[in-house]
Design a protein around this motif. Structure first.
Motif, PDB file in Angstrom:
ATOM      1  N   UNK A   1       6.741 -78.660  52.606  1.00  0.00           N
ATOM      2  CA  UNK A   1       8.131 -78.242  52.617  1.00  0.00           C
ATOM      3  C   UNK A   1       8.484 -77.393  51.405  1.00  0.00           C
ATOM      4  N   UNK A   2       7.786 -77.608  50.307  1.00  0.00           N
ATOM      5  CA  UNK A   2       8.043 -76.786  49.127  1.00  0.00           C
ATOM      6  C   UNK A   2       7.769 -75.323  49.428  1.00  0.00           C
ATOM      7  N   UNK A   3       6.722 -75.054  50.175  1.00  0.00           N
ATOM      8  CA  UNK A   3       6.387 -73.672  50.517  1.00  0.00           C
ATOM      9  C   UNK A   3       7.452 -73.059  51.421  1.00  0.00           C
ATOM     10  N   UNK A   4       7.946 -73.838  52.372  1.00  0.00           N
ATOM     11  CA  UNK A   4       8.997 -73.347  53.261  1.00  0.00           C
ATOM     12  C   UNK A   4      10.274 -73.059  52.487  1.00  0.00           C
ATOM     13  N   UNK A   5      10.627 -73.941  51.561  1.00  0.00           N
ATOM     14  CA  UNK A   5      11.823 -73.737  50.735  1.00  0.00           C
ATOM     15  C   UNK A   5      11.636 -72.502  49.862  1.00  0.00           C
TER      16      UNK A   5
ATOM     17  N   UNK B   1      21.735 -76.426  53.928  1.00  0.00           N
ATOM     18  CA  UNK B   1      20.958 -76.964  55.051  1.00  0.00           C
ATOM     19  C   UNK B   1      19.889 -75.960  55.483  1.00  0.00           C
ATOM     20  N   UNK B   2      20.280 -74.687  55.541  1.00  0.00           N
ATOM     21  CA  UNK B   2      19.297 -73.662  55.896  1.00  0.00           C
ATOM     22  C   UNK B   2      18.221 -73.558  54.812  1.00  0.00           C
ATOM     23  N   UNK B   3      18.652 -73.540  53.563  1.00  0.00           N
ATOM     24  CA  UNK B   3      17.704 -73.358  52.465  1.00  0.00           C
ATOM     25  C   UNK B   3      16.703 -74.517  52.396  1.00  0.00           C
TER      26      UNK B   3
ATOM     27  N   UNK C   1      22.813 -71.919  60.184  1.00  0.00           N
ATOM     28  CA  UNK C   1      22.993 -70.534  59.759  1.00  0.00           C
ATOM     29  C   UNK C   1      22.561 -70.343  58.319  1.00  0.00           C
ATOM     30  N   UNK C   2      22.116 -69.148  58.019  1.00  0.00           N
ATOM     31  CA  UNK C   2      21.720 -68.824  56.656  1.00  0.00           C
ATOM     32  C   UNK C   2      22.930 -68.874  55.720  1.00  0.00           C
ATOM     33  N   UNK C   3      24.073 -68.403  56.220  1.00  0.00           N
ATOM     34  CA  UNK C   3      25.283 -68.384  55.411  1.00  0.00           C
ATOM     35  C   UNK C   3      26.045 -69.688  55.568  1.00  0.00           C
ATOM     36  N   UNK C   4      26.767 -70.038  54.541  1.00  0.00           N
ATOM     37  CA  UNK C   4      27.612 -71.214  54.581  1.00  0.00           C
ATOM     38  C   UNK C   4      28.820 -70.873  55.445  1.00  0.00           C
TER      39      UNK C   4
END
Length: 120
Positions: free
Chosen positions: A9-13, A80-82, A88-91
């Motif tokens: 998950x670190x790589x995905x983040x 949540x996206x990050x 969504x990418x945006x809040x």
């Protein structure tokens, strides 16, 4: 016993974090044009972000929780996206609030224009 997750998950983040960095720089959000301008805003050093970009998968630097939180808050990315890659990418809650404010302003401007036109 539950199976151990094999996904790093670190790589995905890190991947989503760097995507956000590239978007901020490309769009020059808040006047940010370079990593050296961005780094202090998110509690990092320029070389740390560069190392994240140039590291092989699973190696090198990863963003800290504080850096993730700061980039989300400062540049309106969804936590949540990050963190999870969901939504969504945006809040969107904050974005919806901003849209509502601008729509209200536009309504008031339209009313003012109508009043000016009627006076003539």
């Amino acid at each position: 016993m539950m199976p151990v997750a094999t996904t790093d998950y670190r790589e995905e983040i890190r991947s989503r974090f760097l995507m956000a960095v590239r978007m901020i720089l490309a769009a020059r959000v808040n006047g940010v044009k370079t990593i050296s301008q961005l780094a202090p805003m998110i509690g990092s050093l320029q070389q740390n972000i560069s190392q994240m970009e140039n590291s092989a998968p699973g190696e090198g630097r990863f963003p800290t929780l504080e850096q993730v939180a700061r980039i989300c808050k400062t540049f309106n990315f969804s936590a949540e996206w990050m963190m999870l890659g969901k939504g969504n990418m945006e809040n969107t809650a904050e974005l919806n609030d901003k849209v509502a404010v601008h729509e209200d302003r536009l309504d008031r401007i339209e009313l003012a224009i109508e009043k000016l036109v009627k006076k003539k």
